[in-house]
Design a protein around this motif. Structure first.
Motif, short mmCIF file in Angstrom:
data_model
loop_
_atom_site.label_atom_id
_atom_site.label_comp_id
_atom_site.label_asym_id
_atom_site.label_seq_id
_atom_site.Cartn_x
_atom_site.Cartn_y
_atom_site.Cartn_z
N HIS A 14 0.87 -1.29 0.01
CA HIS A 14 -0.07 0.00 0.05
C HIS A 14 0.81 1.26 -0.01
O HIS A 14 0.66 2.27 -0.77
N GLU A 15 1.63 1.28 1.09
CA GLU A 15 2.51 2.52 1.21
C GLU A 15 3.77 2.59 0.05
O GLU A 15 4.00 3.96 -0.42
N ASN A 16 4.50 1.62 -0.25
CA ASN A 16 5.54 1.51 -1.00
C ASN A 16 5.39 1.58 -2.34
O ASN A 16 6.31 1.80 -3.28
N VAL A 17 4.26 1.17 -2.75
CA VAL A 17 3.87 1.04 -4.36
C VAL A 17 2.63 1.75 -4.46
O VAL A 17 2.77 2.70 -5.41
N PHE A 18 1.47 1.36 -3.99
CA PHE A 18 0.23 2.12 -4.60
C PHE A 18 0.42 3.57 -4.19
O PHE A 18 0.32 4.18 -5.21
N LEU A 19 0.36 3.86 -2.91
CA LEU A 19 0.63 5.53 -2.60
C LEU A 19 1.74 6.31 -3.40
O LEU A 19 1.65 7.47 -3.43
N THR A 20 2.83 5.40 -3.60
CA THR A 20 3.99 6.17 -4.43
C THR A 20 3.68 6.57 -5.83
O THR A 20 4.37 7.43 -6.42
N ASP A 21 2.83 5.68 -6.42
CA ASP A 21 2.32 5.97 -7.72
C ASP A 21 0.92 5.45 -8.30
O ASP A 21 0.76 4.47 -8.68
N VAL A 22 -0.13 6.38 -7.41
CA VAL A 22 -1.39 5.81 -7.60
C VAL A 22 -1.70 5.63 -9.03
O VAL A 22 -2.30 4.78 -9.43
N PRO A 23 -1.56 6.99 -10.09
CA PRO A 23 -1.95 6.70 -11.29
C PRO A 23 -1.37 5.44 -12.08
O PRO A 23 -2.03 4.93 -12.72
N GLY A 24 0.08 5.37 -11.82
CA GLY A 24 0.55 4.19 -12.74
C GLY A 24 0.20 2.88 -12.18
O GLY A 24 -0.08 2.11 -13.01
N THR A 25 -0.14 2.78 -10.95
CA THR A 25 -0.55 1.40 -10.32
C THR A 25 -1.97 1.14 -10.70
O THR A 25 -2.23 -0.05 -11.33
N ILE A 26 -2.88 2.13 -10.82
CA ILE A 26 -4.23 1.85 -11.25
C ILE A 26 -4.05 1.74 -12.84
O ILE A 26 -4.86 0.84 -13.26
N THR A 27 -3.33 2.23 -13.56
CA THR A 27 -3.30 2.12 -15.00
C THR A 27 -2.99 0.72 -15.37
O THR A 27 -3.24 -0.25 -16.22
N LYS A 28 -1.68 0.25 -14.63
CA LYS A 28 -1.22 -1.13 -14.79
C LYS A 28 -2.16 -2.11 -14.27
O LYS A 28 -2.38 -3.16 -14.98
N GLY A 29 -2.73 -1.90 -13.24
CA GLY A 29 -3.77 -2.62 -12.70
C GLY A 29 -4.92 -2.89 -13.84
O GLY A 29 -5.54 -4.03 -13.90
N GLU A 30 -5.50 -1.85 -14.28
CA GLU A 30 -6.48 -1.95 -15.33
C GLU A 30 -6.12 -2.86 -16.40
O GLU A 30 -6.85 -3.63 -16.89
N GLN A 31 -4.94 -2.51 -16.90
CA GLN A 31 -4.41 -3.46 -17.98
C GLN A 31 -4.42 -4.63 -17.77
O GLN A 31 -4.71 -5.53 -18.46
N SER A 32 -3.74 -5.08 -16.91
CA SER A 32 -3.27 -6.59 -16.02
C SER A 32 -4.71 -7.14 -15.81
O SER A 32 -4.93 -8.43 -16.04
N TRP A 33 -5.84 -6.32 -15.28
CA TRP A 33 -7.06 -7.13 -15.06
C TRP A 33 -7.68 -7.55 -16.07
O TRP A 33 -8.25 -8.67 -15.90
N LYS A 34 -7.52 -6.88 -17.26
CA LYS A 34 -8.08 -7.40 -18.49
C LYS A 34 -7.60 -8.89 -18.90
O LYS A 34 -8.35 -9.77 -19.20
#
Length: 153
Positions: A123-143
């Motif tokens: 949460h703190e070291n990945v998600f919160l350090t790059d919220v937009p990037g994590t969400i974008t990668k998550g959206e792509q990978s979730w597909k």
């Protein structure tokens, strides 16, 4: 499987609200989505709140628990508004192309969307350090994760 067949399989899976893999699509603990925590409370109370078996709803083949009838009714009226991203699996895990169990204590509501994570470090070291990037990668990978699930049907 060809790309065309994958797209067709994904379309069929998305169109079936009671698809056989729906429960696996969600993070389930003891029969309830997001480990029995109230998805609405993350938005309204701003904290993880354990749901109660007295207040439940079904959405996308999964059972959801709520801390009150009011929260259950809010969810029932607009489930897509309150349900977490990636079926309640870890947002950082989704960004890495994996389904990883969550710890309900680690969350963020970003632009009205609930994101859950597996640990303080994720949460703190990945998600919160790059919220937009994590969400974008998550959206792509979730597909891809979802398409892989559809292949198993």
């Amino acid at each position: 499987m060809t790309l065309t067949l994958r797209i067709a399989a994904l379309s069929v899976a998305l169109a079936l609200p009671f698809a056989a893999h729906a429960a696996d699509e969600h993070f389930i603990v003891d029969g309830a989505a997001i480990a029995g925590y109230d998805a609405v409370a993350y938005h309204t109370a701003g904290k993880p709140t354990k749901g109660d078996a007295k207040y439940t709803a079904t959405y996308q083949g999964a059972k959801w628990k709520f801390s009150s009838a009011e929260n259950r009714d809010k969810f029932a009226a607009e489930p897509a508004k309150f349900a977490p991203a990636y079926g309640g699996w870890c947002a950082v895990g989704a960004a890495m192309g994996k389904k990883i169990n969550i710890d309900p204590a680690f969350f963020a509501v970003v632009d009205g969307q609930l994101y859950l994570n597996s640990s303080k470090g994720a949460h703190e070291n990945v998600f919160l350090t790059d919220v937009p990037g994590t969400i974008t990668k998550g959206e792509q990978s979730w597909k891809t994760i979802f398409a892989t699930e559809a292949d198993k049907l």
